[in-house]
Design a protein around this motif. Structure first.
Motif, PDB file in Angstrom:
ATOM      1  N   GLU A 255     -27.226  29.467 -13.048  1.00 58.50           N
ATOM      2  CA  GLU A 255     -27.223  30.934 -13.181  1.00 58.50           C
ATOM      3  C   GLU A 255     -26.324  31.596 -12.152  1.00 58.50           C
ATOM      4  O   GLU A 255     -25.677  32.589 -12.426  1.00 58.50           O
ATOM      5  N   MET A 256     -26.301  31.046 -10.954  1.00 51.67           N
ATOM      6  CA  MET A 256     -25.508  31.624  -9.867  1.00 51.67           C
ATOM      7  C   MET A 256     -24.067  31.101  -9.835  1.00 51.67           C
ATOM      8  O   MET A 256     -23.267  31.537  -9.020  1.00 51.67           O
ATOM      9  N   ASN A 257     -23.758  30.141 -10.703  1.00 51.63           N
ATOM     10  CA  ASN A 257     -22.410  29.547 -10.740  1.00 51.63           C
ATOM     11  C   ASN A 257     -21.993  28.950  -9.402  1.00 51.63           C
ATOM     12  O   ASN A 257     -20.818  29.050  -9.008  1.00 51.63           O
ATOM     13  N   PHE A 258     -22.920  28.322  -8.729  1.00 48.78           N
ATOM     14  CA  PHE A 258     -22.601  27.716  -7.435  1.00 48.78           C
ATOM     15  C   PHE A 258     -21.787  26.439  -7.605  1.00 48.78           C
ATOM     16  O   PHE A 258     -21.958  25.704  -8.572  1.00 48.78           O
ATOM     17  N   TYR A 259     -20.901  26.205  -6.658  1.00 53.15           N
ATOM     18  CA  TYR A 259     -20.083  24.991  -6.528  1.00 53.15           C
ATOM     19  C   TYR A 259     -19.031  24.825  -7.622  1.00 53.15           C
ATOM     20  O   TYR A 259     -18.432  23.766  -7.734  1.00 53.15           O
ATOM     21  N   LYS A 260     -18.773  25.830  -8.421  1.00 48.55           N
ATOM     22  CA  LYS A 260     -17.784  25.692  -9.493  1.00 48.55           C
ATOM     23  C   LYS A 260     -16.396  26.008  -8.999  1.00 48.55           C
ATOM     24  O   LYS A 260     -16.165  26.631  -8.024  1.00 48.55           O
TER      25      LYS A 260
ATOM     26  N   ALA B  89     -19.613  16.934  -8.717  1.00 49.02           N
ATOM     27  CA  ALA B  89     -19.898  16.816 -10.148  1.00 49.02           C
ATOM     28  C   ALA B  89     -19.954  18.193 -10.809  1.00 49.02           C
ATOM     29  O   ALA B  89     -19.420  18.389 -11.913  1.00 49.02           O
ATOM     30  N   ILE B  90     -20.578  19.158 -10.139  1.00 52.43           N
ATOM     31  CA  ILE B  90     -20.643  20.513 -10.699  1.00 52.43           C
ATOM     32  C   ILE B  90     -19.249  21.108 -10.791  1.00 52.43           C
ATOM     33  O   ILE B  90     -18.879  21.716 -11.802  1.00 52.43           O
ATOM     34  N   LYS B  91     -18.448  20.903  -9.761  1.00 52.00           N
ATOM     35  CA  LYS B  91     -17.074  21.418  -9.758  1.00 52.00           C
ATOM     36  C   LYS B  91     -16.274  20.814 -10.920  1.00 52.00           C
ATOM     37  O   LYS B  91     -15.442  21.490 -11.530  1.00 52.00           O
ATOM     38  N   GLU B  92     -16.559  19.570 -11.250  1.00 56.12           N
ATOM     39  CA  GLU B  92     -15.868  18.889 -12.354  1.00 56.12           C
ATOM     40  C   GLU B  92     -16.451  19.244 -13.719  1.00 56.12           C
ATOM     41  O   GLU B  92     -15.977  18.753 -14.743  1.00 56.12           O
ATOM     42  N   GLY B  93     -17.496  20.074 -13.739  1.00 58.98           N
ATOM     43  CA  GLY B  93     -18.090  20.493 -15.001  1.00 58.98           C
ATOM     44  C   GLY B  93     -19.008  19.467 -15.631  1.00 58.98           C
ATOM     45  O   GLY B  93     -19.278  19.502 -16.834  1.00 58.98           O
ATOM     46  N   ARG B  94     -19.528  18.546 -14.846  1.00 60.67           N
ATOM     47  CA  ARG B  94     -20.414  17.516 -15.374  1.00 60.67           C
ATOM     48  C   ARG B  94     -21.853  18.018 -15.452  1.00 60.67           C
ATOM     49  O   ARG B  94     -22.289  18.824 -14.640  1.00 60.67           O
ATOM     50  N   ASP B  95     -22.576  17.529 -16.429  1.00 63.96           N
ATOM     51  CA  ASP B  95     -23.979  17.878 -16.599  1.00 63.96           C
ATOM     52  C   ASP B  95     -24.818  16.886 -15.809  1.00 63.96           C
ATOM     53  O   ASP B  95     -24.999  15.742 -16.217  1.00 63.96           O
ATOM     54  N   ILE B  96     -25.292  17.323 -14.673  1.00 61.35           N
ATOM     55  CA  ILE B  96     -26.069  16.446 -13.791  1.00 61.35           C
ATOM     56  C   ILE B  96     -27.466  17.025 -13.564  1.00 61.35           C
ATOM     57  O   ILE B  96     -28.062  16.848 -12.506  1.00 61.35           O
ATOM     58  N   ARG B  97     -27.975  17.688 -14.572  1.00 62.58           N
ATOM     59  CA  ARG B  97     -29.253  18.397 -14.445  1.00 62.58           C
ATOM     60  C   ARG B  97     -30.409  17.513 -14.003  1.00 62.58           C
ATOM     61  O   ARG B  97     -31.371  18.003 -13.430  1.00 62.58           O
TER      62      ARG B  97
ATOM     63  N   LYS C 279     -18.655  23.797   7.718  1.00 62.50           N
ATOM     64  CA  LYS C 279     -19.392  24.843   7.032  1.00 62.50           C
ATOM     65  C   LYS C 279     -18.643  25.361   5.801  1.00 62.50           C
ATOM     66  O   LYS C 279     -19.124  26.239   5.091  1.00 62.50           O
ATOM     67  N   LYS C 280     -17.504  24.792   5.495  1.00 67.52           N
ATOM     68  CA  LYS C 280     -16.605  25.290   4.461  1.00 67.52           C
ATOM     69  C   LYS C 280     -17.279  25.462   3.093  1.00 67.52           C
ATOM     70  O   LYS C 280     -17.104  26.480   2.435  1.00 67.52           O
ATOM     71  N   HIS C 281     -18.034  24.487   2.628  1.00 70.75           N
ATOM     72  CA  HIS C 281     -18.625  24.530   1.288  1.00 70.75           C
ATOM     73  C   HIS C 281     -20.111  24.883   1.304  1.00 70.75           C
ATOM     74  O   HIS C 281     -20.823  24.645   0.339  1.00 70.75           O
ATOM     75  N   LEU C 282     -20.569  25.456   2.400  1.00 75.05           N
ATOM     76  CA  LEU C 282     -21.982  25.730   2.580  1.00 75.05           C
ATOM     77  C   LEU C 282     -22.380  27.043   1.896  1.00 75.05           C
ATOM     78  O   LEU C 282     -21.785  28.083   2.147  1.00 75.05           O
ATOM     79  N   LEU C 283     -23.397  26.968   1.023  1.00 78.07           N
ATOM     80  CA  LEU C 283     -23.937  28.188   0.430  1.00 78.07           C
ATOM     81  C   LEU C 283     -24.604  29.012   1.522  1.00 78.07           C
ATOM     82  O   LEU C 283     -25.002  28.485   2.561  1.00 78.07           O
TER      83      LEU C 283
ATOM     84  N   ILE D 239     -27.711   8.936  -3.879  1.00 75.77           N
ATOM     85  CA  ILE D 239     -27.326  10.272  -4.314  1.00 75.77           C
ATOM     86  C   ILE D 239     -27.093  11.140  -3.075  1.00 75.77           C
ATOM     87  O   ILE D 239     -27.762  10.969  -2.066  1.00 75.77           O
ATOM     88  N   SER D 240     -26.124  12.034  -3.153  1.00 76.13           N
ATOM     89  CA  SER D 240     -25.831  12.909  -2.019  1.00 76.13           C
ATOM     90  C   SER D 240     -25.512  14.311  -2.511  1.00 76.13           C
ATOM     91  O   SER D 240     -25.133  14.510  -3.674  1.00 76.13           O
ATOM     92  N   ALA D 241     -25.647  15.268  -1.617  1.00 78.42           N
ATOM     93  CA  ALA D 241     -25.319  16.654  -1.958  1.00 78.42           C
ATOM     94  C   ALA D 241     -23.829  16.791  -2.262  1.00 78.42           C
ATOM     95  O   ALA D 241     -23.440  17.570  -3.137  1.00 78.42           O
ATOM     96  N   SER D 242     -22.982  16.030  -1.562  1.00 78.59           N
ATOM     97  CA  SER D 242     -21.536  16.116  -1.840  1.00 78.59           C
ATOM     98  C   SER D 242     -21.239  15.604  -3.246  1.00 78.59           C
ATOM     99  O   SER D 242     -20.371  16.158  -3.939  1.00 78.59           O
ATOM    100  N   PHE D 243     -21.965  14.575  -3.713  1.00 80.11           N
ATOM    101  CA  PHE D 243     -21.812  14.104  -5.092  1.00 80.11           C
ATOM    102  C   PHE D 243     -22.197  15.214  -6.074  1.00 80.11           C
ATOM    103  O   PHE D 243     -21.497  15.453  -7.059  1.00 80.11           O
TER     104      PHE D 243
END
Length: 190
Positions: A185-190, A164-172, A46-50, A156-160
């Motif tokens: 907007e919520m700055n999640f996973y950064k 990617a978001i943590k690394e600052g990649r644009d994966i929109r 549950k560590k990285h769970l929103l 594709i996976s949620a962990s990917f």
């Protein structure tokens, strides 16, 4: 009405989830599909769970106005950790008019024998299995209630997405547009 139940933490939901859900509706014989947002999977960290509410909000934004889909928070008020059999029993009591079909990835078949009351699941519910990359088959596919669906493979996976978001990649384009907006907007996973 046949209702497919797609359980997951959806941390976050992404286009792979939606593509699989769409495929199940169009090719697997179900009438509606409910994304059941799980507060805690007994097999996952549950560590990285929103927070539950945020993941439910992401799903609602992802499915937008597609009437074939619904987001369910039904497990939020059930005992934790969430066990599929307990949720299905509760849903069957609450919605006896529906014929619930469980939707799982083929990777779940490896640990299916560890699921709480898996024999009861097999006896009372149909299970639609979508293949995951590397899937070679399973003994469970011989059961009359287990149906392998010839869906396209999704790598594709949620962990990917989180990485990617943590690394600052644009994966929109890996998540629905409204979901991407909420995530940024919520700055999640950064």
């Amino acid at each position: 009405m046949k209702v497919g139940l797609y359980f997951g933490t959806f941390n976050p939901i992404h286009i792979g989830h939606l593509a699989i859900a769409n495929y199940m509706l169009e090719y697997a014989g179900i009438d509606k599909l409910w994304f059941v947002v799980s507060p805690q999977n007994p097999f996952k960290n549950k560590k990285h769970l929103l927070q539950d509410y945020h993941r439910l909000q992401l799903v609602n934004q992802a499915i937008d106005d597609d009437f074939r889909f619904a987001a369910s928070s039904i497990e939020f008020n059930l005992p934790k950790p969430s066990y599929t059999i307990d949720t299905l029993t509760y849903m069957h009591e609450k919605y006896p008019q529906h014929d619930f079909w469980l939707i799982v990835g083929s990777d779940n078949l490896d640990s299916f024998h560890k699921w709480k009351n898996y024999e009861e699941l097999l006896a009372n519910y149909n299970i639609l299995v979508y293949p995951r990359p590397g899937f070679q088959g399973s003994e469970w596919l011989n059961h009359p209630h287990v149906h392998l669906v010839d869906a396209p493979l999704m790598e594709i996976s949620a962990s990917f997405i989180r990485k990617a978001i943590k690394e600052g990649r644009d994966i929109r384009h890996f998540v629905p547009q409204k979901t991407w907006k909420y995530l940024t907007e919520m700055n999640f996973y950064k």
